[in-house]
Write an enzyme that holds these catalytic residues in place. Structure first.
Site, PDB file in Angstrom:
ATOM      1  N   THR A   3      33.681  38.830  42.411  1.00  0.00           N
ATOM      2  CA  THR A   3      34.340  38.787  41.101  1.00  0.00           C
ATOM      3  C   THR A   3      34.166  37.433  40.422  1.00  0.00           C
ATOM      4  O   THR A   3      34.024  36.402  41.105  1.00  0.00           O
ATOM      5  CB  THR A   3      35.843  39.075  41.283  1.00  0.00           C
ATOM      6  OG1 THR A   3      36.532  38.796  40.070  1.00  0.00           O
ATOM      7  CG2 THR A   3      36.461  38.215  42.385  1.00  0.00           C
ATOM      8  N   ASP A   4      34.259  37.428  39.103  1.00  0.00           N
ATOM      9  CA  ASP A   4      34.221  36.147  38.372  1.00  0.00           C
ATOM     10  C   ASP A   4      35.495  35.333  38.595  1.00  0.00           C
ATOM     11  O   ASP A   4      35.533  34.138  38.302  1.00  0.00           O
ATOM     12  CB  ASP A   4      33.982  36.381  36.867  1.00  0.00           C
ATOM     13  CG  ASP A   4      35.067  37.188  36.174  1.00  0.00           C
ATOM     14  OD1 ASP A   4      36.004  37.663  36.859  1.00  0.00           O
ATOM     15  OD2 ASP A   4      34.983  37.349  34.937  1.00  0.00           O
ATOM     16  N   GLU A   5      36.556  35.991  39.147  1.00  0.00           N
ATOM     17  CA  GLU A   5      37.835  35.271  39.312  1.00  0.00           C
ATOM     18  C   GLU A   5      37.737  34.137  40.320  1.00  0.00           C
ATOM     19  O   GLU A   5      38.593  33.256  40.347  1.00  0.00           O
ATOM     20  CB  GLU A   5      38.939  36.243  39.744  1.00  0.00           C
ATOM     21  CG  GLU A   5      39.191  37.305  38.706  1.00  0.00           C
ATOM     22  CD  GLU A   5      40.546  37.976  38.823  1.00  0.00           C
ATOM     23  OE1 GLU A   5      41.413  37.474  39.559  1.00  0.00           O
ATOM     24  OE2 GLU A   5      40.720  39.014  38.160  1.00  0.00           O
ATOM     25  N   TYR A  25      44.432  37.042  45.431  1.00  0.00           N
ATOM     26  CA  TYR A  25      43.262  37.935  45.361  1.00  0.00           C
ATOM     27  C   TYR A  25      41.976  37.121  45.235  1.00  0.00           C
ATOM     28  O   TYR A  25      41.031  37.285  46.019  1.00  0.00           O
ATOM     29  CB  TYR A  25      43.391  38.897  44.171  1.00  0.00           C
ATOM     30  CG  TYR A  25      42.076  39.567  43.787  1.00  0.00           C
ATOM     31  CD1 TYR A  25      41.462  40.484  44.638  1.00  0.00           C
ATOM     32  CD2 TYR A  25      41.435  39.268  42.578  1.00  0.00           C
ATOM     33  CE1 TYR A  25      40.256  41.090  44.304  1.00  0.00           C
ATOM     34  CE2 TYR A  25      40.227  39.859  42.233  1.00  0.00           C
ATOM     35  CZ  TYR A  25      39.636  40.763  43.097  1.00  0.00           C
ATOM     36  OH  TYR A  25      38.434  41.352  42.760  1.00  0.00           O
ATOM     37  N   LYS A  53      38.718  36.654  47.795  1.00  0.00           N
ATOM     38  CA  LYS A  53      37.334  36.993  47.440  1.00  0.00           C
ATOM     39  C   LYS A  53      36.436  35.742  47.561  1.00  0.00           C
ATOM     40  O   LYS A  53      35.296  35.838  47.998  1.00  0.00           O
ATOM     41  CB  LYS A  53      37.252  37.572  46.024  1.00  0.00           C
ATOM     42  CG  LYS A  53      37.894  38.939  45.840  1.00  0.00           C
ATOM     43  CD  LYS A  53      37.222  40.061  46.612  1.00  0.00           C
ATOM     44  CE  LYS A  53      35.855  40.436  46.092  1.00  0.00           C
ATOM     45  NZ  LYS A  53      35.320  41.652  46.781  1.00  0.00           N
TER      46      LYS A  53
END
Ligand code: NAD
Ligand code: DAU
Length: 351
Positions: A134-136, A159, A163
């Site tokens: 993810t870009d997060e 989260y 990741k």
């Protein structure tokens, strides 16, 4: 005849995974696609009804945190490539129960990496471990700038920390043990089959039921949105053309402030439901902010565009219309997933 190449897709009963499984099963008859999923609240085999009887598809109900089961499945099926999507994926749930995210996203990924390494360590030729991320992991942007593949990791939620950790382990297994890997980091997906805990399907469901639309904080948070089938096509490109050891950012070139997106959604829903213009907007309610809420995500997807020739195929207006029409034509699906435990999740999160 050469036996089919066995491909393991984890999390294939979920939102993005089901679109990836369908694309691979329908496009590549020379692959046998094994969909491994533990069917958490987010996994739903209804998502794959149209391909469940195809001869190049099998479902394996298994939990990636179960090390011995994962090892024995690798022994039996000798998966030559892994596309790993299985994860706990909702930021709000990670704030309530962070450990569940460590178990699945970190330990689960480790189990897959170890099983892959132990199966192929003497012959990594033509093998691949592909981690969907993810870009997060890059944290939050201010009002300007874009995430590139070299932006430092700076995760803010449990989260995104989980990741980021799994990305690091994939890269570390590449450096230390030589496993052939690629990673892609994508922005916010939307489209058919998304569980109605995420912004767009939650708000579609609430508009249908004339319930309030809980916008966190001032609504000025910004996300980049990508239609899920375009993400699946990007995953196909990275899987087949990506350079080993590389990371690819995937995004929609499509930034929206939450409140502007919600306003567009309300207007499109009024048309789709034949309600007077302005009806759905009246449901907007500003509520308590998400703790640690990232202000803005924006992806520079020029690497995948220039090097692999991928770009989004639908505009946001088109994608949103398709999405709304899917949910309105699949009210049974929506009702099934919002009955039972969904109600208590909703009360805990919003009441
Ligand atoms: P999702 O929550 O819809 O689906 C996750 C799937 O994984 C479900 O089918 C669930 O049953 C399965 N799963 C969960 N824990 C498992 C376990 N322990 N063992 C086996 N299966 C398990 O998620 P999604 O939105 O489709 O996201 C898929 C992947 O893409 C995730 O890795 C996520 O981090 C990543 N991603 C998502 C987005 C997005 O906008 N949704 C964007 C970028 C990256
Ligand atoms: O950026 C990629 C990520 O996008 C993925 O890795 C995650 O798996 C996925 O869940 C998504 O994370 P977000 O937190 O950005 O998505 P979500 O749909 O939960 O929220 C989008 C924005 O809308 C965010 O700024 C929070 C806000 N929001 C969300 C909900 C559920 C609200 O204002 N109200 C809500 O009820």
């Amino acid at each position: 005849m050469r036996p089919k190449k066995n491909i393991l897709i984890t999390g294939g009963a979920g939102f993005i995974g089901s679109h990836v499984v369908r694309l691979f099963v329908n496009t590549y008859p020379e692959y046998h696609v094994f969909n491994l999923d533990s069917l958490t609240y987010a996994g739903n085999l209804e998502n794959l009804k149209d391909i469940e009887n195809k001869s190049n598809y099998s479902f394996l109900k298994a939990d990636i945190t179960d090390e011995s089961l994962i090892n024995s499945l690798f022994k039996t099926h000798q998966f030559e490539a892994v596309i790993h999507l299985a994860a706990e994926s909702h930021v709000d749930r990670s704030i309530t129960d962070p450990l569940a995210f460590v178990k699945t996203n970190v330990i689960g990924t480790m189990n897959l990496l170890n099983a892959f390494k132990n199966t192929w360590k003497d012959n990594y030729k033509n093998k691949l471990f592909y981690h969907i991320s993810t870009d997060e992991v890059y944290g939050s942007l201010g009002d300007t700038g874009l995430f590139t593949e070299t932006t430092s990791y700076d995760p803010n939620s449990p989260y995104s920390a989980s990741k980021a950790s799994s990305d690091h382990f994939v890269r570390a297994y590449g450096e230390t043990y030589g496993i052939p890997y690629v990673i892609s980091n994508c922005s916010n997906n939307y489209g058919p089959n998304q569980f109605p805990e995420k912004l767009i399907p939650l708000f579609i469901n609430n508009i249908i039921n004339k319930k309030s639309l809980p916008v966190y904080g001032d609504g000025n948070y910004t996300r980049d949105w990508l239609y899920v089938i375009d993400h699946a096509i990007a995953i196909d490109s990275v899987f087949h053309k990506g350079v080993l050891g590389e990371t690819y950012n995937i995004g929609g070139f499509n930034e929206w402030k939450n409140i502007d997106l919600v306003t567009l959604l309300c207007d499109q829903m009024d048309v789709a439901l034949d309600r007077e213009k302005g009806t759905s907007k009246k449901l907007i309610t500003y509520v308590k902010d998400r703790p640690g809420h990232d202000l803005r995500y924006a992806i520079d997807a020029s690497k995948i565009k220039n090097e692999l020739g991928w770009e989004p195929s639908v505009t946001f207006e088109q994608g949103l219309k398709k999405t709304i029409s899917w949910y309105l034509n699949n009210t049974d699906w929506l009702q099934n997933v919002t009955s039972g435990v969904y109600q208590s999740y909703y009360e805990n999160q919003y009441d």
